[in-house]
Write a protein that holds these residues in place. Sequence first.
Motif, PDB file in Angstrom:
ATOM      1  N   TRP A  99       0.856  -1.185   0.000  1.00  0.00           N
ATOM      2  CA  TRP A  99       0.000   0.000   0.000  1.00  0.00           C
ATOM      3  C   TRP A  99       0.889   1.229   0.000  1.00  0.00           C
ATOM      4  O   TRP A  99       2.024   1.190   0.482  1.00  0.00           O
ATOM      5  CB  TRP A  99      -0.893   0.025   1.241  1.00  0.00           C
ATOM      6  N   LEU A 100       0.372   2.316  -0.484  1.00  0.00           N
ATOM      7  CA  LEU A 100       1.119   3.566  -0.514  1.00  0.00           C
ATOM      8  C   LEU A 100       0.379   4.599   0.325  1.00  0.00           C
ATOM      9  O   LEU A 100      -0.468   5.332  -0.175  1.00  0.00           O
ATOM     10  CB  LEU A 100       1.255   4.060  -1.962  1.00  0.00           C
ATOM     11  N   PRO A 101       0.662   4.655   1.618  1.00  0.00           N
ATOM     12  CA  PRO A 101       0.003   5.671   2.451  1.00  0.00           C
ATOM     13  C   PRO A 101       0.471   7.058   2.027  1.00  0.00           C
ATOM     14  O   PRO A 101       1.644   7.258   1.730  1.00  0.00           O
ATOM     15  CB  PRO A 101       0.481   5.351   3.867  1.00  0.00           C
ATOM     16  N   ALA A 102      -0.446   7.998   1.971  1.00  0.00           N
ATOM     17  CA  ALA A 102      -0.099   9.364   1.574  1.00  0.00           C
ATOM     18  C   ALA A 102      -0.865  10.352   2.442  1.00  0.00           C
ATOM     19  O   ALA A 102      -2.053  10.178   2.684  1.00  0.00           O
ATOM     20  CB  ALA A 102      -0.447   9.591   0.099  1.00  0.00           C
ATOM     21  N   ALA A 103      -0.170  11.375   2.903  1.00  0.00           N
ATOM     22  CA  ALA A 103      -0.835  12.446   3.635  1.00  0.00           C
ATOM     23  C   ALA A 103      -1.694  13.225   2.654  1.00  0.00           C
ATOM     24  O   ALA A 103      -1.322  13.393   1.495  1.00  0.00           O
ATOM     25  CB  ALA A 103       0.210  13.356   4.270  1.00  0.00           C
ATOM     26  N   ALA A 104      -2.833  13.688   3.100  1.00  0.00           N
ATOM     27  CA  ALA A 104      -3.736  14.414   2.210  1.00  0.00           C
ATOM     28  C   ALA A 104      -4.345  15.603   2.924  1.00  0.00           C
ATOM     29  O   ALA A 104      -4.737  15.509   4.076  1.00  0.00           O
ATOM     30  CB  ALA A 104      -4.846  13.496   1.711  1.00  0.00           C
ATOM     31  N   SER A 105      -4.406  16.707   2.209  1.00  0.00           N
ATOM     32  CA  SER A 105      -5.090  17.884   2.730  1.00  0.00           C
ATOM     33  C   SER A 105      -6.513  17.891   2.198  1.00  0.00           C
ATOM     34  O   SER A 105      -6.850  17.134   1.279  1.00  0.00           O
ATOM     35  CB  SER A 105      -4.363  19.148   2.269  1.00  0.00           C
ATOM     36  N   ALA A 106      -7.340  18.738   2.740  1.00  0.00           N
ATOM     37  CA  ALA A 106      -8.712  18.869   2.234  1.00  0.00           C
ATOM     38  C   ALA A 106      -8.691  19.276   0.772  1.00  0.00           C
ATOM     39  O   ALA A 106      -9.494  18.797  -0.034  1.00  0.00           O
ATOM     40  CB  ALA A 106      -9.483  19.885   3.067  1.00  0.00           C
ATOM     41  N   ALA A 107      -7.742  20.139   0.387  1.00  0.00           N
ATOM     42  CA  ALA A 107      -7.654  20.582  -1.016  1.00  0.00           C
ATOM     43  C   ALA A 107      -7.323  19.423  -1.948  1.00  0.00           C
ATOM     44  O   ALA A 107      -7.794  19.373  -3.086  1.00  0.00           O
ATOM     45  CB  ALA A 107      -6.600  21.675  -1.149  1.00  0.00           C
ATOM     46  N   ALA A 108      -6.524  18.477  -1.473  1.00  0.00           N
ATOM     47  CA  ALA A 108      -6.126  17.349  -2.319  1.00  0.00           C
ATOM     48  C   ALA A 108      -7.283  16.423  -2.640  1.00  0.00           C
ATOM     49  O   ALA A 108      -7.295  15.780  -3.680  1.00  0.00           O
ATOM     50  CB  ALA A 108      -5.003  16.567  -1.652  1.00  0.00           C
ATOM     51  N   ILE A 109      -8.263  16.356  -1.747  1.00  0.00           N
ATOM     52  CA  ILE A 109      -9.369  15.427  -1.986  1.00  0.00           C
ATOM     53  C   ILE A 109     -10.675  16.127  -2.356  1.00  0.00           C
ATOM     54  O   ILE A 109     -11.669  15.478  -2.622  1.00  0.00           O
ATOM     55  CB  ILE A 109      -9.590  14.502  -0.777  1.00  0.00           C
ATOM     56  N   ALA A 110     -10.668  17.458  -2.385  1.00  0.00           N
ATOM     57  CA  ALA A 110     -11.877  18.199  -2.758  1.00  0.00           C
ATOM     58  C   ALA A 110     -12.188  17.972  -4.232  1.00  0.00           C
ATOM     59  O   ALA A 110     -11.306  17.784  -5.050  1.00  0.00           O
ATOM     60  CB  ALA A 110     -11.673  19.691  -2.484  1.00  0.00           C
ATOM     61  N   ARG A 111     -13.457  17.999  -4.546  1.00  0.00           N
ATOM     62  CA  ARG A 111     -13.866  17.801  -5.942  1.00  0.00           C
ATOM     63  C   ARG A 111     -13.599  19.052  -6.771  1.00  0.00           C
ATOM     64  O   ARG A 111     -14.167  20.102  -6.499  1.00  0.00           O
ATOM     65  CB  ARG A 111     -15.355  17.510  -6.021  1.00  0.00           C
ATOM     66  N   PRO A 112     -12.757  18.917  -7.787  1.00  0.00           N
ATOM     67  CA  PRO A 112     -12.573  20.060  -8.693  1.00  0.00           C
ATOM     68  C   PRO A 112     -13.792  20.222  -9.581  1.00  0.00           C
ATOM     69  O   PRO A 112     -14.664  19.351  -9.622  1.00  0.00           O
ATOM     70  CB  PRO A 112     -11.344  19.659  -9.509  1.00  0.00           C
ATOM     71  N   ARG A 113     -13.868  21.315 -10.290  1.00  0.00           N
ATOM     72  CA  ARG A 113     -15.025  21.538 -11.174  1.00  0.00           C
ATOM     73  C   ARG A 113     -15.197  20.411 -12.178  1.00  0.00           C
ATOM     74  O   ARG A 113     -16.278  19.938 -12.427  1.00  0.00           O
ATOM     75  CB  ARG A 113     -14.866  22.875 -11.902  1.00  0.00           C
ATOM     76  N   GLU A 114     -14.085  20.000 -12.805  1.00  0.00           N
ATOM     77  CA  GLU A 114     -14.147  18.903 -13.771  1.00  0.00           C
ATOM     78  C   GLU A 114     -13.693  17.633 -13.073  1.00  0.00           C
ATOM     79  O   GLU A 114     -12.569  17.198 -13.216  1.00  0.00           O
ATOM     80  CB  GLU A 114     -13.258  19.221 -14.976  1.00  0.00           C
ATOM     81  N   TRP A 115     -14.593  17.042 -12.292  1.00  0.00           N
ATOM     82  CA  TRP A 115     -14.249  15.920 -11.446  1.00  0.00           C
ATOM     83  C   TRP A 115     -14.210  14.625 -12.234  1.00  0.00           C
ATOM     84  O   TRP A 115     -15.066  14.351 -13.066  1.00  0.00           O
ATOM     85  CB  TRP A 115     -15.262  15.808 -10.320  1.00  0.00           C
ATOM     86  N   ARG A 116     -13.171  13.836 -11.982  1.00  0.00           N
ATOM     87  CA  ARG A 116     -13.060  12.485 -12.529  1.00  0.00           C
ATOM     88  C   ARG A 116     -12.976  11.514 -11.373  1.00  0.00           C
ATOM     89  O   ARG A 116     -12.450  11.850 -10.320  1.00  0.00           O
ATOM     90  CB  ARG A 116     -11.785  12.345 -13.367  1.00  0.00           C
ATOM     91  N   ARG A 117     -13.465  10.332 -11.577  1.00  0.00           N
ATOM     92  CA  ARG A 117     -13.473   9.342 -10.509  1.00  0.00           C
ATOM     93  C   ARG A 117     -12.070   9.054  -9.975  1.00  0.00           C
ATOM     94  O   ARG A 117     -11.875   8.829  -8.795  1.00  0.00           O
ATOM     95  CB  ARG A 117     -14.098   8.051 -11.035  1.00  0.00           C
TER      96      ARG A 117
END
Length: 92
Positions: free
Chosen positions: A26-44
Amino acid sequence: ASFDVYAAACQWSPLQLREELEAALWLPAAASAAAIARPREWRRDGVYFNLVEGLGGQYLKQALLARTEEEVRSWLATRSALAPGLLRALAA
């Protein structure tokens, strides 16, 4: 606040996840709210790419190889637009 994000449903036997993490499956990665927020052109797969690209190095290279030429151009344009603000924040 911190939290974990997992895609899909997974089940492990006792200690299996720990063993898989120790084996680097597994590749654990730190994430901010910005990293996981849905951008306008969201892809799965957008969250995956945001997190892996944020790791940099070989992870960034591999993630970019999985994108189309247009996606790479868009990614570079976005990062270039963000650079001045990030540099100012680092200098402060």
